[in-house]
Design a protein around this motif. Structure first.
Motif, PDB file in Angstrom:
ATOM      1  N   ALA A   1      12.746  18.862  -7.492  1.00  0.00           N
ATOM      2  CA  ALA A   1      12.332  17.457  -7.475  1.00  0.00           C
ATOM      3  C   ALA A   1      12.061  16.956  -6.059  1.00  0.00           C
ATOM      4  O   ALA A   1      12.774  17.314  -5.114  1.00  0.00           O
ATOM      5  N   LEU A   2      11.036  16.132  -5.930  1.00  0.00           N
ATOM      6  CA  LEU A   2      10.808  15.395  -4.683  1.00  0.00           C
ATOM      7  C   LEU A   2      11.836  14.264  -4.645  1.00  0.00           C
ATOM      8  O   LEU A   2      11.842  13.408  -5.532  1.00  0.00           O
ATOM      9  N   VAL A   3      12.711  14.260  -3.658  1.00  0.00           N
ATOM     10  CA  VAL A   3      13.832  13.307  -3.682  1.00  0.00           C
ATOM     11  C   VAL A   3      13.763  12.251  -2.588  1.00  0.00           C
ATOM     12  O   VAL A   3      14.681  11.441  -2.451  1.00  0.00           O
TER      13      VAL A   3
ATOM     14  N   GLY B   1      11.471  10.759   1.270  1.00  0.00           N
ATOM     15  CA  GLY B   1      10.549  11.042   2.350  1.00  0.00           C
ATOM     16  C   GLY B   1      10.216   9.807   3.132  1.00  0.00           C
ATOM     17  O   GLY B   1      10.942   8.805   3.081  1.00  0.00           O
ATOM     18  N   ASP B   2       9.117   9.902   3.849  1.00  0.00           N
ATOM     19  CA  ASP B   2       8.659   8.771   4.646  1.00  0.00           C
ATOM     20  C   ASP B   2       7.142   8.840   4.698  1.00  0.00           C
ATOM     21  O   ASP B   2       6.575   9.935   4.720  1.00  0.00           O
ATOM     22  N   THR B   3       6.499   7.697   4.669  1.00  0.00           N
ATOM     23  CA  THR B   3       5.041   7.660   4.651  1.00  0.00           C
ATOM     24  C   THR B   3       4.554   6.762   5.770  1.00  0.00           C
ATOM     25  O   THR B   3       4.947   5.593   5.842  1.00  0.00           O
ATOM     26  N   THR B   4       3.727   7.315   6.655  1.00  0.00           N
ATOM     27  CA  THR B   4       3.189   6.516   7.757  1.00  0.00           C
ATOM     28  C   THR B   4       1.697   6.784   7.886  1.00  0.00           C
ATOM     29  O   THR B   4       1.191   7.763   7.341  1.00  0.00           O
TER      30      THR B   4
ATOM     31  N   GLY C   1      17.278  10.037  -6.568  1.00  0.00           N
ATOM     32  CA  GLY C   1      16.162  10.580  -5.789  1.00  0.00           C
ATOM     33  C   GLY C   1      15.425   9.488  -5.055  1.00  0.00           C
ATOM     34  O   GLY C   1      16.023   8.718  -4.293  1.00  0.00           O
ATOM     35  N   ILE C   2      14.124   9.369  -5.299  1.00  0.00           N
ATOM     36  CA  ILE C   2      13.299   8.349  -4.647  1.00  0.00           C
ATOM     37  C   ILE C   2      13.725   6.951  -5.096  1.00  0.00           C
ATOM     38  O   ILE C   2      14.022   6.744  -6.273  1.00  0.00           O
ATOM     39  N   GLY C   3      13.760   5.988  -4.161  1.00  0.00           N
ATOM     40  CA  GLY C   3      13.966   4.603  -4.563  1.00  0.00           C
ATOM     41  C   GLY C   3      15.132   3.905  -3.904  1.00  0.00           C
ATOM     42  O   GLY C   3      15.315   2.714  -4.091  1.00  0.00           O
ATOM     43  N   ASP C   4      15.936   4.622  -3.149  1.00  0.00           N
ATOM     44  CA  ASP C   4      16.985   3.943  -2.378  1.00  0.00           C
ATOM     45  C   ASP C   4      16.817   4.380  -0.925  1.00  0.00           C
ATOM     46  O   ASP C   4      15.848   5.065  -0.577  1.00  0.00           O
ATOM     47  N   ASP C   5      17.747   3.995  -0.057  1.00  0.00           N
ATOM     48  CA  ASP C   5      17.606   4.370   1.357  1.00  0.00           C
ATOM     49  C   ASP C   5      17.775   5.878   1.558  1.00  0.00           C
ATOM     50  O   ASP C   5      17.270   6.436   2.529  1.00  0.00           O
ATOM     51  N   GLY C   6      18.477   6.504   0.659  1.00  0.00           N
ATOM     52  CA  GLY C   6      18.649   7.954   0.757  1.00  0.00           C
ATOM     53  C   GLY C   6      18.834   8.556  -0.611  1.00  0.00           C
ATOM     54  O   GLY C   6      19.090   7.844  -1.588  1.00  0.00           O
TER      55      GLY C   6
ATOM     56  N   SER D   1      12.030  16.984   0.367  1.00  0.00           N
ATOM     57  CA  SER D   1      11.596  15.675   0.828  1.00  0.00           C
ATOM     58  C   SER D   1      10.298  15.843   1.617  1.00  0.00           C
ATOM     59  O   SER D   1       9.981  16.958   2.067  1.00  0.00           O
ATOM     60  N   LEU D   2       9.579  14.752   1.770  1.00  0.00           N
ATOM     61  CA  LEU D   2       8.231  14.818   2.338  1.00  0.00           C
ATOM     62  C   LEU D   2       8.025  13.741   3.388  1.00  0.00           C
ATOM     63  O   LEU D   2       7.982  12.551   3.066  1.00  0.00           O
ATOM     64  N   GLY D   3       7.894  14.136   4.646  1.00  0.00           N
ATOM     65  CA  GLY D   3       7.470  13.220   5.704  1.00  0.00           C
ATOM     66  C   GLY D   3       5.964  13.332   5.812  1.00  0.00           C
ATOM     67  O   GLY D   3       5.437  14.403   6.121  1.00  0.00           O
ATOM     68  N   LEU D   4       5.278  12.241   5.540  1.00  0.00           N
ATOM     69  CA  LEU D   4       3.823  12.293   5.421  1.00  0.00           C
ATOM     70  C   LEU D   4       3.173  11.315   6.379  1.00  0.00           C
ATOM     71  O   LEU D   4       3.401  10.107   6.302  1.00  0.00           O
ATOM     72  N   SER D   5       2.359  11.838   7.300  1.00  0.00           N
ATOM     73  CA  SER D   5       1.549  10.993   8.181  1.00  0.00           C
ATOM     74  C   SER D   5       0.114  11.154   7.733  1.00  0.00           C
ATOM     75  O   SER D   5      -0.446  12.245   7.824  1.00  0.00           O
TER      76      SER D   5
ATOM     77  N   MET E   1       0.839  -1.216   0.000  1.00  0.00           N
ATOM     78  CA  MET E   1       0.000   0.000   0.000  1.00  0.00           C
ATOM     79  C   MET E   1       0.868   1.259   0.000  1.00  0.00           C
ATOM     80  O   MET E   1       0.797   2.105  -0.887  1.00  0.00           O
ATOM     81  N   GLU E   2       1.729   1.324   1.000  1.00  0.00           N
ATOM     82  CA  GLU E   2       2.646   2.461   1.127  1.00  0.00           C
ATOM     83  C   GLU E   2       3.496   2.604  -0.146  1.00  0.00           C
ATOM     84  O   GLU E   2       3.676   3.704  -0.667  1.00  0.00           O
ATOM     85  N   PHE E   3       3.952   1.451  -0.661  1.00  0.00           N
ATOM     86  CA  PHE E   3       4.830   1.503  -1.846  1.00  0.00           C
ATOM     87  C   PHE E   3       4.043   1.844  -3.105  1.00  0.00           C
ATOM     88  O   PHE E   3       4.556   2.487  -4.001  1.00  0.00           O
ATOM     89  N   ASP E   4       2.766   1.423  -3.131  1.00  0.00           N
ATOM     90  CA  ASP E   4       1.918   1.810  -4.257  1.00  0.00           C
ATOM     91  C   ASP E   4       1.745   3.326  -4.273  1.00  0.00           C
ATOM     92  O   ASP E   4       1.810   3.959  -5.326  1.00  0.00           O
TER      93      ASP E   4
END
Ligand code: ADP
Ligand code: MG
Length: 348
Positions: free
Chosen positions: A126-128, A130-133, A30-35, A91-95, A1-4
């Motif tokens: 660019a959005l590079v 983040g974290d999604t919770t 950017g997005i797709g690795d640990d950093g 970057s985007l930390g999203l709760s 879900m989170e990855f979708d």
């Protein structure tokens, strides 16, 4: 879900190349690795800013997804504008409450808010990462990254006694927009404003336009700058205090700085002018939050060049007062001192 969610909505806001393609080519990731892995050109400094927006605290709970995203990034870009930095990444930390995450329209609008703000700046940002919770309360922490030529960042601490105080745009619209959004204006206030003026204020609240071009041309000209997020008086207070502390480092006997503001010079929209026509009590332009205009200082002899530069970036700038060595911020209407009883947005 989170990855979708990440793949569907966030990856398209990122760098054009996937993490794997970038790995193949040895370019930025950017997005797709640990950093994220980002290159800083050798003559530049990295400027990092972070701002959190909490539903019900920083925006009304019924704010549109598009506007929430726009605002969350815009307030960060506004901080970069005040530093004279050119944004290139965030970057985007999203709760996220489940009701948002499972609503495809909500998610698409949310992603479009970021995309449209970025395209309105004309800059590749660019959005590079983040974290999604999951969370019951929608909370966004954006951290934007900008570049500035070495030593050229604009700081709060450079103001000197005698410098002019200048602001961009008009003041108080964010606060007016909030009163409109919360339906808190009384009938006579509502009657004073036409539809266009109400729309302008709501737009300032929900889709602030960071003053990036102005910030960039101010580098080397302005002595100090801050963006107005918690009200002119409060943010000018931060600038004055920081400048005082720097002066004292240079000279322990230096007098504390202050500021003198001329109320009748504050730049107001036509709607705001009508609202406060008869009054000397201007809470929204002086202390209202959410303006995201720049407040900056410069020596009086730099006013001519400032006007040329501001015209070159199509931005209204207005001298509203000057830095003093009186250790306090005073507000005058013509020659009469006005007492001020409110001091901007308080978080606690
Ligand atoms: P990790 O578990 O290593 O912290 P995640 O699984 O949280 O990584 O995230 C996977 C990738 O997706 C990372 O590159 C991360 O930066 C990115 N990512 C996660 N959430 C977001 C988001 N809200 N916005 C942008 N990128 C995100
Ligand atoms: Mg990891």
């Amino acid at each position: 879900m989170e990855f979708d969610l990440i793949n569907q909505y966030f990856a398209p806001l990122g760098l054009a190349k996937s993490a794997e393609q970038a790995a193949l080519e040895g370019s930025d990731i950017g997005i797709g690795d640990d950093g994220a892995v980002l290159t800083i050109p050798p003559d530049q400094q990295l400027v990092v800013v972070t701002d959190t927006l909490v539903s019900g605290v920083h925006f009304p709970e019924d704010t549109a997804a598009y506007d929430i995203a726009w605002k969350a990034l815009a307030v960060n870009l506004s901080d970069l504008a005040a530093m004279a930095a050119t944004p290139f990444a965030y970057s985007l930390g999203l709760s996220l409450p489940k009701i948002c995450a499972t609503d495809a329209q909500w998610m698409a609008d949310f992603a479009r808010g970021f995309a449209d703000l970025v395209s309105s700046t004309g800059l590749p940002i660019a959005l590079v990462g983040g974290d999604t919770t999951r969370s019951d309360v929608l909370t966004l922490t954006v951290s934007a990254k900008g570049l500035v030529r070495h030593g050229q960042a604009l700081l709060r601490s450079g103001a000197q006694s005698g410098d002019l105080i200048v602001v961009s745009g008009v003041l108080g619209e964010g606060a007016l927009g909030l009163q409109l959004a919360l339906q808190r204006l009384n009938p006579s206030q509502m009657a004073v404003l036409n539809l266009q003026q109400k729309q302008f204020a709501l737009n300032c609240l929900n889709r602030p336009q960071p003053q990036l071009r102005l910030g960039m041309v101010l580098s080397g000209l302005a002595s100090s700058a801050i963006d107005i997020s918690d009200g002119l008086l409060q943010d000018l207070g931060h600038l004055v205090n920081s400048s005082s502390r720097k002066q004292r480092l240079l000279n322990p006997q230096a007098k504390d700085l202050g500021a003198r503001i001329q109320l009748e010079q504050l730049p107001l929209s036509a709607g705001m002018q009508k609202l406060f026509a008869e009054s000397e009590h201007w809470p929204w332009p002086l202390s209202g939050g959410d303006d995201y205009q720049l407040c900056f200082t410069l020596p009086a002899d730099a006013l001519g060049p400032l006007q040329d530069l501001a015209a070159s970036v199509n931005t209204r700038v207005t001298v509203i007062g000057e830095i003093t060595d009186s250790a306090e911020i005073t507000v005058f209407h013509k020659n009469k001192r006005v007492s001020i009883d409110r001091h901007g947005f308080q978080h606690f």
